[in-house]
Design an enzyme around this catalytic site. Structure first.
Site, short mmCIF file in Angstrom:
data_model
loop_
_atom_site.label_atom_id
_atom_site.label_comp_id
_atom_site.label_asym_id
_atom_site.label_seq_id
_atom_site.Cartn_x
_atom_site.Cartn_y
_atom_site.Cartn_z
N ASN A 6 7.96 -5.77 -0.67
CA ASN A 6 7.86 -4.58 0.17
C ASN A 6 6.37 -4.46 0.52
OD1 ASN A 6 7.72 -2.16 1.48
ND2 ASN A 6 8.98 -1.04 -0.01
N ALA A 46 2.97 -0.80 4.91
CA ALA A 46 2.46 -0.80 6.29
C ALA A 46 1.90 -2.16 6.71
CB ALA A 46 1.40 0.28 6.44
N ARG A 66 13.08 3.76 13.00
CA ARG A 66 11.87 4.61 12.93
C ARG A 66 10.98 4.38 14.15
NH1 ARG A 66 9.30 4.66 7.14
NH2 ARG A 66 8.35 6.51 8.08
N TYR A 77 11.49 8.55 1.87
CA TYR A 77 11.42 7.50 0.86
C TYR A 77 12.16 7.82 -0.45
CZ TYR A 77 7.80 5.84 4.04
OH TYR A 77 7.14 5.41 5.16
N HIS A 79 12.50 -2.98 2.40
CA HIS A 79 11.97 -1.65 2.73
C HIS A 79 12.93 -0.59 2.23
CE1 HIS A 79 8.88 -3.41 5.19
NE2 HIS A 79 9.80 -4.19 5.71
N GLU A 107 12.21 -9.82 2.43
CA GLU A 107 11.50 -8.62 2.90
C GLU A 107 12.33 -7.39 2.55
OE1 GLU A 107 10.75 -8.59 7.11
OE2 GLU A 107 9.98 -6.53 7.05
N ARG A 126 5.60 12.49 -2.30
CA ARG A 126 5.62 13.09 -0.95
C ARG A 126 6.67 12.40 -0.10
NH1 ARG A 126 -0.34 12.28 0.38
NH2 ARG A 126 -0.96 12.73 -1.76
N PRO A 161 0.79 -1.23 0.00
CA PRO A 161 0.00 0.00 0.00
C PRO A 161 0.82 1.28 0.00
CG PRO A 161 -0.11 -1.10 2.13
CD PRO A 161 0.53 -2.06 1.17
N ASN A 162 0.33 2.21 -0.79
CA ASN A 162 0.84 3.58 -0.90
C ASN A 162 2.15 3.70 -1.67
OD1 ASN A 162 -1.31 4.84 0.61
ND2 ASN A 162 -0.45 3.81 2.39
O1 CA2 Z 1 10.32 1.84 3.96
C1 CA2 Z 1 9.48 1.18 3.33
O2 CA2 Z 1 9.67 0.71 2.21
C2 CA2 Z 1 8.09 0.96 3.96
O3 CA2 Z 1 7.66 -0.35 3.62
C3 CA2 Z 1 7.19 2.00 3.34
C4 CA2 Z 1 5.77 2.00 3.93
C5 CA2 Z 1 5.84 2.06 5.46
O4 CA2 Z 1 4.53 1.94 5.99
C6 CA2 Z 1 6.72 0.97 6.04
O5 CA2 Z 1 6.76 1.13 7.44
C7 CA2 Z 1 8.11 1.05 5.47
C8 CA2 Z 1 4.98 3.24 3.49
C9 CA2 Z 1 4.99 3.51 2.04
C10 CA2 Z 1 4.35 4.88 1.89
O6 CA2 Z 1 4.79 5.46 0.72
C11 CA2 Z 1 4.58 6.78 0.57
C12 CA2 Z 1 4.80 7.25 -0.68
C13 CA2 Z 1 4.63 8.59 -0.93
C14 CA2 Z 1 4.23 9.44 0.07
C15 CA2 Z 1 4.01 8.96 1.33
C16 CA2 Z 1 4.17 7.61 1.57
#
Ligand code: CA2
Length: 148
Positions: free
Chosen positions: A75, A78, A108, A24, A101, A99, A19, A11-12
């Protein structure tokens, strides 16, 4: 037979590059896919690259990977920190999963430091941004070559 690896994003991650670049990076998911395609060519492997914002769809894609791909780079976003369903899916498909990230989840918030994926993965790569994807591909090829 050519090694085939599924690279699955949760997700996301479709919003990458839009953003929070300080966390990221500014690379988009399409950029990462291109990076992976280029490394796949060098390694002489096939890849499939996918993303979903839905937990059940990710479970379905893990199930469908059985007999099609030799390993999965995941990946889970969340869902890493919440999903027993993904953990069970990984255990049930019996494919090696790495896994991955972008960020160093261990540096974090406390809730990101627990992973349901880690106990059922062969290893974890985190904290190297987009570069983690080709690193994970190298690690998967090394694992699969050793295993044969
Ligand atoms: O660090 C990573 O790759 C994560 O898997 C990214 C997830 C986060 O919930 C994990 O704890 C770590 C979140 C991805 C959110 O991506 C975004 C992209 C653009 C703007 C905001 C968030």
């Amino acid at each position: 037979m050519t090694v085939s690896v599924l690279i699955l994003n949760g997700p996301n991650l479709n919003l990458l590059g839009t953003r929070q670049p300080e966390v990221y990076g500014s690379t988009t998911l399409a950029d990462i896919e291109a990076l992976c395609e280029a490394r796949a060519k060098k390694l002489g492997i096939d890849i499939a690259f996918a993303q979903s914002n839905h937990e059940g769809a990710l479970v379905d894609m893990l199930h469908a990977a059985r007999g099609v791909h030799d390993g999965v780079i995941l990946n889970a976003g969340a869902y890493t920190h919440t999903s027993v369903a993904l953990m069970d899916a990984i255990s049930s498909v019996m494919l090696p999963v790495i896994e991955l990230h972008l960020s160093n989840i261990h540096a974090r918030e406390a809730f990101r430091q627990h992973s349901y994926i880690a106990p059922v993965a062969i290893g974890q790569i985190c904290g190297f941004g987009a570069a983690g994807y080709p690193l994970a591909m190298e690690a998967m090829v090394s694992h699969l070559t050793k295993a044969q």
